[in-house]
Design a protein around this motif. Sequence first.
Motif, PDB file in Angstrom:
ATOM      1  N   ARG A 157      59.294  30.513  58.464  1.00 11.67           N
ATOM      2  CA  ARG A 157      59.933  31.969  57.995  1.00 11.67           C
ATOM      3  C   ARG A 157      59.073  31.983  58.104  1.00 11.67           C
ATOM      4  O   ARG A 157      58.450  33.719  57.833  1.00 11.67           O
ATOM      5  N   ALA A 158      57.853  31.259  56.732  1.00  7.91           N
ATOM      6  CA  ALA A 158      57.247  32.349  56.248  1.00  7.91           C
ATOM      7  C   ALA A 158      56.156  32.560  57.216  1.00  7.91           C
ATOM      8  O   ALA A 158      55.252  32.937  57.347  1.00  7.91           O
ATOM      9  N   LEU A 159      55.994  31.414  58.205  1.00  4.82           N
ATOM     10  CA  LEU A 159      54.904  31.258  59.629  1.00  4.82           C
ATOM     11  C   LEU A 159      55.533  32.677  60.528  1.00  4.82           C
ATOM     12  O   LEU A 159      54.059  33.274  60.478  1.00  4.82           O
ATOM     13  N   ILE A 160      56.233  32.875  60.040  1.00  2.00           N
ATOM     14  CA  ILE A 160      56.466  33.928  61.248  1.00  2.00           C
ATOM     15  C   ILE A 160      56.733  35.610  60.703  1.00  2.00           C
ATOM     16  O   ILE A 160      56.284  36.167  61.395  1.00  2.00           O
ATOM     17  N   VAL A 161      56.568  35.534  59.623  1.00  2.00           N
ATOM     18  CA  VAL A 161      56.590  37.040  58.512  1.00  2.00           C
ATOM     19  C   VAL A 161      55.270  37.187  58.563  1.00  2.00           C
ATOM     20  O   VAL A 161      54.726  38.261  58.239  1.00  2.00           O
ATOM     21  N   GLU A 162      54.112  36.150  58.367  1.00  2.00           N
ATOM     22  CA  GLU A 162      52.523  36.298  58.245  1.00  2.00           C
ATOM     23  C   GLU A 162      52.289  36.917  59.442  1.00  2.00           C
ATOM     24  O   GLU A 162      51.999  36.941  60.010  1.00  2.00           O
ATOM     25  N   ARG A 163      51.671  37.635  59.212  1.00  2.00           N
ATOM     26  CA  ARG A 163      51.317  38.560  59.863  1.00  2.00           C
ATOM     27  C   ARG A 163      49.990  38.139  60.771  1.00  2.00           C
ATOM     28  O   ARG A 163      49.810  37.331  62.076  1.00  2.00           O
ATOM     29  N   SER A 164      49.356  36.242  60.069  1.00  2.00           N
ATOM     30  CA  SER A 164      47.516  36.471  61.021  1.00  2.00           C
ATOM     31  C   SER A 164      49.015  35.063  62.067  1.00  2.00           C
ATOM     32  O   SER A 164      47.714  34.746  63.005  1.00  2.00           O
ATOM     33  N   SER A 165      49.825  34.554  62.077  1.00  2.15           N
ATOM     34  CA  SER A 165      50.991  33.734  63.090  1.00  2.15           C
ATOM     35  C   SER A 165      51.442  34.988  63.539  1.00  2.15           C
ATOM     36  O   SER A 165      51.820  34.136  65.255  1.00  2.15           O
TER      37      SER A 165
ATOM     38  N   GLU B 288      56.476  22.519  64.862  1.00  2.00           N
ATOM     39  CA  GLU B 288      57.774  22.504  64.767  1.00  2.00           C
ATOM     40  C   GLU B 288      58.925  23.342  63.253  1.00  2.00           C
ATOM     41  O   GLU B 288      60.053  23.135  63.384  1.00  2.00           O
ATOM     42  N   ASP B 289      57.772  24.036  62.555  1.00  2.00           N
ATOM     43  CA  ASP B 289      58.258  25.070  61.207  1.00  2.00           C
ATOM     44  C   ASP B 289      59.335  25.862  61.987  1.00  2.00           C
ATOM     45  O   ASP B 289      60.254  26.591  61.370  1.00  2.00           O
ATOM     46  N   ILE B 290      58.376  25.910  62.677  1.00  2.00           N
ATOM     47  CA  ILE B 290      59.123  27.414  63.264  1.00  2.00           C
ATOM     48  C   ILE B 290      59.258  27.287  64.159  1.00  2.00           C
ATOM     49  O   ILE B 290      60.894  27.974  64.167  1.00  2.00           O
ATOM     50  N   VAL B 291      60.239  25.762  64.987  1.00  2.00           N
ATOM     51  CA  VAL B 291      61.294  26.134  65.190  1.00  2.00           C
ATOM     52  C   VAL B 291      62.424  25.600  65.012  1.00  2.00           C
ATOM     53  O   VAL B 291      63.357  26.327  64.771  1.00  2.00           O
ATOM     54  N   ALA B 292      62.311  24.975  63.412  1.00  2.00           N
ATOM     55  CA  ALA B 292      63.515  24.601  62.285  1.00  2.00           C
ATOM     56  C   ALA B 292      63.757  25.897  62.233  1.00  2.00           C
ATOM     57  O   ALA B 292      65.176  25.397  61.686  1.00  2.00           O
ATOM     58  N   TYR B 293      62.871  26.346  61.666  1.00  2.00           N
ATOM     59  CA  TYR B 293      63.692  28.058  61.381  1.00  2.00           C
ATOM     60  C   TYR B 293      64.567  29.375  62.229  1.00  2.00           C
ATOM     61  O   TYR B 293      65.799  29.277  62.170  1.00  2.00           O
ATOM     62  N   LEU B 294      63.663  29.177  63.423  1.00  3.09           N
ATOM     63  CA  LEU B 294      64.656  29.704  64.813  1.00  3.09           C
ATOM     64  C   LEU B 294      65.227  28.967  64.369  1.00  3.09           C
ATOM     65  O   LEU B 294      66.637  29.943  65.308  1.00  3.09           O
ATOM     66  N   VAL B 295      65.898  28.224  65.224  1.00  2.00           N
ATOM     67  CA  VAL B 295      67.617  27.426  64.821  1.00  2.00           C
ATOM     68  C   VAL B 295      68.285  27.965  64.010  1.00  2.00           C
ATOM     69  O   VAL B 295      69.445  27.341  65.260  1.00  2.00           O
ATOM     70  N   THR B 296      68.105  28.352  63.037  1.00  2.00           N
ATOM     71  CA  THR B 296      68.848  28.458  61.799  1.00  2.00           C
ATOM     72  C   THR B 296      69.524  29.923  62.095  1.00  2.00           C
ATOM     73  O   THR B 296      70.688  30.632  61.625  1.00  2.00           O
ATOM     74  N   LEU B 297      69.202  30.799  63.205  1.00  2.00           N
ATOM     75  CA  LEU B 297      69.200  32.617  63.318  1.00  2.00           C
ATOM     76  C   LEU B 297      70.350  32.496  64.467  1.00  2.00           C
ATOM     77  O   LEU B 297      70.104  32.772  65.662  1.00  2.00           O
ATOM     78  N   ARG B 298      70.891  32.081  63.988  1.00  2.34           N
ATOM     79  CA  ARG B 298      72.561  31.988  64.747  1.00  2.34           C
ATOM     80  C   ARG B 298      72.934  33.540  65.089  1.00  2.34           C
ATOM     81  O   ARG B 298      74.285  33.141  66.032  1.00  2.34           O
TER      82      ARG B 298
END
Length: 149
Positions: free
Chosen positions: A51-59, A138-148
């Motif tokens: 989640r932190a990577l997704i909301v970080e604008r540099s990603s 893998e961290d981003i995938v782990a977060y995205l799968v929680t978004l149901r």
Amino acid sequence: MARLPLVALLAAVAFAACAPAGAEALRPYTVVGDAIPQPLTGTKGDATRGRALIVERSSTCILCHSGPFPEQAFQGDLAPSLTGSGARWSEGQLRLRLVDAAHLNAATIMPSYYRVDGLTRVGTLWRDKPILSAEQIEDIVAYLVTLRN
């Protein structure tokens, strides 16, 4: 169609804003249908880091995507919302979309975050380097799968 040049420009800016993941060797993976079923790292990622990577604008994720990120005032609208991604796609499907979205849609504006071969118009600093590391994918995938929802 007037929006296409703007979309291409924004995608180029988003890609340029990324810092490459470094000189790590790409880990092998196997595409099965429309997914990469196995984690690139051999283990699941950390959803909090994702989640932190997704909301970080540099990603660059939220430059094109929106989602359940109330702390981010300005989110993209060029790509689908990330809200509900875990309900729409499997873990493996999400992984392939991050690793190499062009595998599914050659005309996509989404960068291939873990592919280095066959790319054109890549800045010198990014040549032969993935945008994200295997762990970050893998961290981003782990977060995205929680978004149901």
